[in-house]
Scaffold this active site. Structure first.
Site, PDB file in Angstrom:
ATOM      1  N   TYR A 105       0.873  -1.176   0.000  1.00  0.00           N
ATOM      2  CA  TYR A 105       0.000   0.000   0.000  1.00  0.00           C
ATOM      3  C   TYR A 105       0.913   1.230   0.000  1.00  0.00           C
ATOM      4  O   TYR A 105       1.445   1.638   1.024  1.00  0.00           O
ATOM      5  CB  TYR A 105      -0.912  -0.023   1.229  1.00  0.00           C
ATOM      6  N   ASP A 145      -2.410  -1.103  -3.992  1.00  0.00           N
ATOM      7  CA  ASP A 145      -2.741   0.284  -4.312  1.00  0.00           C
ATOM      8  C   ASP A 145      -1.425   1.061  -4.378  1.00  0.00           C
ATOM      9  O   ASP A 145      -0.822   1.346  -3.352  1.00  0.00           O
ATOM     10  CB  ASP A 145      -3.660   0.840  -3.222  1.00  0.00           C
TER      11      ASP A 145
END
Length: 257
Positions: A105, A145
């Site tokens: 992330y 992400d």
């Protein structure tokens, strides 16, 4: 192997919106989760077919990653062994017999770009070095992400977001962030979705404002990247915009390993 990645924007909220049904219906071998915003003991996550590996942020209710896997790994590593990066629970690595899988992330540069320098000059450099070091040992897949739309095709409104002489750009589409992804590809990793799909209109995140998701005014900021040696093993790469539960949707690959 079916691998899924999803920024759930809070695992507890996503569970209430059907997360467990999604996992049971799609039946991935592994699902990588970002932005859990919780510690394991705070979450009732009952999926008996899966082992759970958590890396939670020190700050409560912030960031955090999780991997659910049907296959027991040889090793589990949290973080990238650099202290300034490893207190936010942003990376989990699983080692298997023939590859590494990294769930990441990437830090957001923030709306005011106050974290852009850290993200582009520190994080991007150190994370790329980390995955390249893994790749020296075994082929590597990383997903998550990445908080960047790489090319103009990867967001609905590139012109209003790009860096210009009078505008530093918007977080997720600044020149510095896009260069960071350029460097990942130049180092030999493959953007699995773009390897197989060159079409416009494929996004993985939509603002909650302005009815953006219904209008498909989105960004593709979630990725599976694979070592080039795995190129011929990649069978399918996809985005699942019909799956609701977060401002992101799941993405996935089918790959022979």
């Amino acid at each position: 192997m079916k691998y899924i990645s999803w920024n759930v924007n809070g695992i507890r909220a996503c569970i209430k919106k059907g997360f467990i049904n999604f996992v049971e219906n799609y039946d991935p071998d592994i699902i990588c989760i970002q932005e859990t915003k919780a510690r394991q003991e705070q979450v009732d996550l009952h999926l008996p077919l899966y082992e759970q590996y958590w890396n939670s942020a020190e700050k409560p209710g912030y960031s955090g990653t999780l991997i659910l896997t049907k296959n027991t790994p040889l090793n589990i590593m949290n973080g990238i062994e650099i202290e300034k990066h490893d207190n936010e629970g942003r990376v989990i690595t699983l080692e298997f017999s023939n590859h590494f899988l990294v769930n990441v992330y990437t830090p957001n540069s923030k709306r005011d770009l106050s974290r852009l320098d850290y993200r582009s000059n520190d994080w991007n450099t150190d994370f790329l070095e980390y995955i390249k070091d893994l790749e020296k040992i075994k082929p590597t897949i990383f997903c998550g992400d990445l908080n960047v739309a790489h090319k103009e095709i990867d967001l609905a409104n590139p012109n209003s977001n790009k860096t210009t002489k009078t505008n530093p750009g918007n977080a997720g589409f600044t020149d510095a962030e896009r260069l960071g992804f350029d460097n990942i590809l130049k180092s030999g990793f493959i953007d699995s979705f773009r390897e197989l799909n060159k079409d416009k209109g494929n996004y993985s995140w939509w603002s909650y404002m302005f009815n953006s998701r219904k209008r498909n005014i989105g960004w593709r900021i979630d990725y599976f990247c694979i070592s080039s040696i795995l190129k011929n093993n990649l069978k399918h790469a996809y985005i699942l915009p019909e799956i609701i539960g977060s401002d992101h949707c799941p993405i996935g690959i089918d790959i022979t390993l």
